[in-house]
Write a protein that holds these residues in place. Structure first.
Motif, short mmCIF file in Angstrom:
data_model
loop_
_atom_site.label_atom_id
_atom_site.label_comp_id
_atom_site.label_asym_id
_atom_site.label_seq_id
_atom_site.Cartn_x
_atom_site.Cartn_y
_atom_site.Cartn_z
N HIS A 111 -10.89 3.93 -2.22
CA HIS A 111 -11.75 5.04 -1.82
C HIS A 111 -12.50 5.62 -3.01
O HIS A 111 -13.72 5.76 -2.99
CB HIS A 111 -10.92 6.12 -1.12
CG HIS A 111 -11.76 7.26 -0.61
ND1 HIS A 111 -11.84 8.46 -1.27
CD2 HIS A 111 -12.56 7.37 0.47
CE1 HIS A 111 -12.66 9.26 -0.62
NE2 HIS A 111 -13.11 8.62 0.46
N CYS A 112 -11.79 5.96 -4.09
CA CYS A 112 -12.45 6.58 -5.25
C CYS A 112 -12.49 5.66 -6.47
O CYS A 112 -12.99 6.05 -7.52
CB CYS A 112 -11.78 7.90 -5.61
SG CYS A 112 -10.11 7.72 -6.29
N HIS A 113 -11.95 4.45 -6.34
CA HIS A 113 -12.00 3.41 -7.36
C HIS A 113 -11.20 3.73 -8.62
O HIS A 113 -11.51 3.21 -9.69
CB HIS A 113 -13.45 3.07 -7.72
CG HIS A 113 -14.29 2.77 -6.53
ND1 HIS A 113 -14.14 1.61 -5.79
CD2 HIS A 113 -15.25 3.49 -5.90
CE1 HIS A 113 -15.00 1.63 -4.78
NE2 HIS A 113 -15.68 2.76 -4.83
N VAL A 114 -10.19 4.55 -8.51
CA VAL A 114 -9.33 4.87 -9.66
C VAL A 114 -8.33 3.74 -9.85
O VAL A 114 -7.71 3.27 -8.90
CB VAL A 114 -8.59 6.21 -9.44
CG1 VAL A 114 -7.47 6.42 -10.44
CG2 VAL A 114 -9.56 7.36 -9.51
N CYS A 155 -7.78 11.43 -5.23
CA CYS A 155 -8.43 11.81 -3.97
C CYS A 155 -7.47 11.90 -2.79
O CYS A 155 -7.87 12.31 -1.71
CB CYS A 155 -9.55 10.83 -3.65
SG CYS A 155 -8.98 9.21 -3.09
N CYS A 158 -2.99 8.26 -3.95
CA CYS A 158 -3.95 8.44 -5.04
C CYS A 158 -3.88 9.86 -5.58
O CYS A 158 -4.01 10.83 -4.83
CB CYS A 158 -5.37 8.13 -4.57
SG CYS A 158 -6.59 8.31 -5.89
N VAL A 160 -3.31 3.88 -1.95
CA VAL A 160 -3.37 3.10 -3.18
C VAL A 160 -2.77 1.72 -2.92
O VAL A 160 -1.68 1.62 -2.33
CB VAL A 160 -2.59 3.79 -4.33
CG1 VAL A 160 -2.55 2.94 -5.57
CG2 VAL A 160 -3.20 5.14 -4.63
N GLY A 162 -2.16 -0.19 -9.90
CA GLY A 162 -2.62 0.43 -8.67
C GLY A 162 -4.13 0.54 -8.63
O GLY A 162 -4.79 0.64 -9.67
N TYR A 163 -4.69 0.52 -7.42
CA TYR A 163 -6.13 0.65 -7.22
C TYR A 163 -6.38 1.43 -5.94
O TYR A 163 -5.81 1.12 -4.89
CB TYR A 163 -6.80 -0.72 -7.12
CG TYR A 163 -8.24 -0.66 -6.70
CD1 TYR A 163 -9.20 -0.15 -7.55
CD2 TYR A 163 -8.64 -1.09 -5.44
CE1 TYR A 163 -10.53 -0.08 -7.16
CE2 TYR A 163 -9.96 -1.03 -5.04
CZ TYR A 163 -10.90 -0.52 -5.91
OH TYR A 163 -12.21 -0.44 -5.52
N CYS A 164 -7.24 2.45 -6.04
CA CYS A 164 -7.64 3.22 -4.86
C CYS A 164 -9.03 2.74 -4.43
O CYS A 164 -10.00 2.95 -5.16
CB CYS A 164 -7.69 4.71 -5.17
SG CYS A 164 -8.28 5.70 -3.76
N ASP A 219 0.84 -1.20 0.00
CA ASP A 219 0.00 0.00 0.00
C ASP A 219 0.87 1.24 0.00
O ASP A 219 1.91 1.28 0.66
CB ASP A 219 -0.92 0.02 1.22
CG ASP A 219 -1.98 -1.06 1.16
OD1 ASP A 219 -2.40 -1.42 0.05
OD2 ASP A 219 -2.41 -1.52 2.23
N SER A 273 -4.81 2.59 -11.85
CA SER A 273 -3.63 3.26 -12.42
C SER A 273 -2.60 2.22 -12.81
O SER A 273 -2.63 1.08 -12.36
CB SER A 273 -3.03 4.26 -11.42
OG SER A 273 -2.64 3.60 -10.23
#
Length: 69
Positions: free
Chosen positions: A43-46, A24, A21, A28, A39-41, A16, A48
């Motif tokens: 919280h905001c589902h972005v 937001c 991110c 990540v 990568g994946y957030c 992590d 990368s």
């Protein structure tokens, strides 16, 4: 960082990146494989795909910048 190896011999590591991110500022989750990093957030589902470079004192991640108009 947690490293794994699948039964088929594929290796990957999960870690992590706090406040990593770009959208937001949330944490990540990064999965690093020999093919690259993803990568994946949560919280905001972005999603990368950062560029990853291994250095003697750690790992360097860089994210491409994009702009929406």
């Amino acid at each position: 960082m947690t490293q794994f190896e699948t039964q088929s011999g594929e290796r990957f590591a999960d870690f992590d990146l706090p406040e990593g991110c770009m959208a937001c500022g949330g944490a990540v989750s990064i999965r690093a494989t020999p093919a690259g990093a993803h990568g994946y957030c949560p919280h905001c589902h972005v999603l990368s795909r950062p560029q990853m470079r291994v250095k003697p004192n750690g790992v360097e991640l860089s994210f491409e910048t994009t702009a929406l108009a």
